[in-house]
Scaffold this motif. Structure first.
Motif, PDB file in Angstrom:
ATOM      1  N   ASP A   1       8.881  -1.910  -6.140  1.00 49.43           N
ATOM      2  CA  ASP A   1       7.663  -2.466  -5.553  1.00 49.43           C
ATOM      3  C   ASP A   1       6.636  -2.806  -6.629  1.00 49.43           C
ATOM      4  O   ASP A   1       5.901  -3.794  -6.512  1.00 49.43           O
ATOM      5  CB  ASP A   1       7.067  -1.483  -4.549  1.00 49.43           C
ATOM      6  CG  ASP A   1       7.869  -1.417  -3.261  1.00 49.43           C
ATOM      7  OD1 ASP A   1       8.635  -2.374  -2.992  1.00 49.43           O
ATOM      8  OD2 ASP A   1       7.727  -0.426  -2.523  1.00 49.43           O
ATOM      9  N   TRP A   2       6.579  -1.982  -7.677  1.00 49.19           N
ATOM     10  CA  TRP A   2       5.674  -2.266  -8.799  1.00 49.19           C
ATOM     11  C   TRP A   2       6.004  -3.627  -9.421  1.00 49.19           C
ATOM     12  O   TRP A   2       5.129  -4.455  -9.630  1.00 49.19           O
ATOM     13  CB  TRP A   2       5.777  -1.152  -9.846  1.00 49.19           C
ATOM     14  CG  TRP A   2       5.081  -1.463 -11.134  1.00 49.19           C
ATOM     15  CD1 TRP A   2       5.642  -1.952 -12.273  1.00 49.19           C
ATOM     16  CD2 TRP A   2       3.682  -1.307 -11.410  1.00 49.19           C
ATOM     17  NE1 TRP A   2       4.684  -2.108 -13.250  1.00 49.19           N
ATOM     18  CE2 TRP A   2       3.474  -1.725 -12.745  1.00 49.19           C
ATOM     19  CE3 TRP A   2       2.596  -0.857 -10.663  1.00 49.19           C
ATOM     20  CZ2 TRP A   2       2.217  -1.708 -13.351  1.00 49.19           C
ATOM     21  CZ3 TRP A   2       1.333  -0.840 -11.265  1.00 49.19           C
ATOM     22  CH2 TRP A   2       1.154  -1.258 -12.585  1.00 49.19           C
TER      23      TRP A   2
ATOM     24  N   LEU B   1      -0.050   6.288  -5.279  1.00 44.60           N
ATOM     25  CA  LEU B   1       0.506   5.909  -6.575  1.00 44.60           C
ATOM     26  C   LEU B   1       1.682   6.797  -6.975  1.00 44.60           C
ATOM     27  O   LEU B   1       2.654   6.318  -7.578  1.00 44.60           O
ATOM     28  CB  LEU B   1      -0.599   5.951  -7.634  1.00 44.60           C
ATOM     29  CG  LEU B   1      -0.312   5.258  -8.967  1.00 44.60           C
ATOM     30  CD1 LEU B   1       0.124   3.817  -8.755  1.00 44.60           C
ATOM     31  CD2 LEU B   1      -1.547   5.309  -9.867  1.00 44.60           C
TER      32      LEU B   1
ATOM     33  N   ARG C   1       0.833  -1.203   0.000  1.00 43.12           N
ATOM     34  CA  ARG C   1       0.000   0.000   0.000  1.00 43.12           C
ATOM     35  C   ARG C   1       0.868   1.254   0.000  1.00 43.12           C
ATOM     36  O   ARG C   1       1.776   1.393   0.825  1.00 43.12           O
ATOM     37  CB  ARG C   1      -0.924   0.024   1.218  1.00 43.12           C
ATOM     38  CG  ARG C   1      -1.954  -1.092   1.247  1.00 43.12           C
ATOM     39  CD  ARG C   1      -2.852  -0.980   2.470  1.00 43.12           C
ATOM     40  NE  ARG C   1      -3.875  -2.016   2.481  1.00 43.12           N
ATOM     41  CZ  ARG C   1      -3.713  -3.237   2.968  1.00 43.12           C
ATOM     42  NH1 ARG C   1      -2.545  -3.566   3.510  1.00 43.12           N
ATOM     43  NH2 ARG C   1      -4.687  -4.113   2.923  1.00 43.12           N
ATOM     44  N   ALA C   2       0.583   2.168  -0.925  1.00 43.73           N
ATOM     45  CA  ALA C   2       1.256   3.469  -0.976  1.00 43.73           C
ATOM     46  C   ALA C   2       0.546   4.323  -2.009  1.00 43.73           C
ATOM     47  O   ALA C   2      -0.014   3.787  -2.978  1.00 43.73           O
ATOM     48  CB  ALA C   2       2.726   3.309  -1.353  1.00 43.73           C
TER      49      ALA C   2
ATOM     50  N   PHE D   1       4.746   5.337  -5.336  1.00 47.04           N
ATOM     51  CA  PHE D   1       4.986   3.901  -5.449  1.00 47.04           C
ATOM     52  C   PHE D   1       6.312   3.662  -6.175  1.00 47.04           C
ATOM     53  O   PHE D   1       6.524   4.122  -7.294  1.00 47.04           O
ATOM     54  CB  PHE D   1       3.838   3.233  -6.212  1.00 47.04           C
ATOM     55  CG  PHE D   1       3.603   1.807  -5.801  1.00 47.04           C
ATOM     56  CD1 PHE D   1       2.835   1.507  -4.683  1.00 47.04           C
ATOM     57  CD2 PHE D   1       4.149   0.768  -6.530  1.00 47.04           C
ATOM     58  CE1 PHE D   1       2.604   0.197  -4.307  1.00 47.04           C
ATOM     59  CE2 PHE D   1       3.940  -0.551  -6.162  1.00 47.04           C
ATOM     60  CZ  PHE D   1       3.161  -0.846  -5.042  1.00 47.04           C
TER      61      PHE D   1
END
Length: 253
Positions: free
Chosen positions: A108-109, A101, A98-99, A104
């Protein structure tokens, strides 16, 4: 009164990825209780062994990395040689990050894509190579309420689950002619070890209960019936569908 034979999956062999805890373990338990020979998968052998010890019936473990193609190929081959041909595959491995966008991170993507989407492609493809040759098989991809809707802060997760929904339909299109039914199970907000902080957040929990026609969080056992249906002969003419088990949340504004 006995169960209808269309729902009998006793004696079948089922592999559940990401099944050392949470939803995956609950689904594995349901399959074991239904008489399946169950293979738990994960990367931590000790954790898998502990989970297997708590399940009834014949339970095996298969330690391999579902994000790595060669590892998947070797892992499926070894599992089938040791336990038997797979009749059922449950692609459950997944994660949440969770973050906002805009914040992000690239790493992590790629991590969430690899874990939530690429795993289903790799394991599904390897299992289907064998299932299509045998002319039968059931694959159930664990999608999500977020395959349809999204909240702020979880856009990448929703993107992976939306893509998994369409991968499910694509798998159906490609493998259905060979006797393999591919469908998805879409959990809503389910109370697990990983969601415990959200459950304990009273403001968020109040929102979930108010937004859900059933008026509560889901429990992992709520998902078992849907899986047993999709894995059984009762679903032999069901393909490319996503069964949402969300207390009705996707049906209301």
């Amino acid at each position: 009164m006995t169960a209808h034979p269309l729902f009998d999956i006793g004696g079948r062999t089922a592999l559940v990825t990401g099944s050392s805890r949470g939803i995956g373990l609950a689904l594995a338990r349901g399959l074991a209780e239904a008489g399946c020979r169950v293979i738990l998968n994960g990367r931590d052998g000790d954790r898998l062994a502990k989970a297997a010890a708590g399940l009834p019936g014949e339970v095996h473990t298969a330690v391999f990395d579902v994000t790595d193609g060669p590892s998947v190929t070797a892992g499926i081959a070894e599992a089938e040689e040791r336990v038997g041909p797979l009749d059922i595959l449950v692609n459950n491995a997944g994660m949440q990050l969770r973050a906002p966008l805009l914040e992000f991170a690239d790493a992590d993507w790629h991590r969430i894509l690899d874990t939530n989407l690429t795993t289903a492609f790799l394991v599904g493809r390897e299992a289907a190579r064998r299932m299509t040759e045998r002319g039968h098989g059931k694959i159930v991809n664990i999608c999500s309420l977020q395959s349809e809707v999204v909240r702020p802060g979880i856009a990448p997760y929703a993107a992976t689950k939306g893509a998994l929904k369409m991968l499910t339909k694509g798998m159906c299109a490609d493998w259905g002619p060979y006797g393999v039914q591919v469908n998805g199970l879409g959990p809503g907000y389910i109370e697990t070890e990983l969601t415990r902080p959200l459950v304990e957040d009273e403001e968020f929990s109040t929102w979930v209960r108010g937004r859900t026609p059933a008026g509560r969080w889901g429990r992992t056992e709520d998902l078992v019936g849907g899986l047993l249906f999709l894995a059984s002969p009762a679903a032999d003419f069901v393909g490319g569908q996503i069964l949402y088990v969300d207390g009705g949340m996707t049906s209301v504004l």
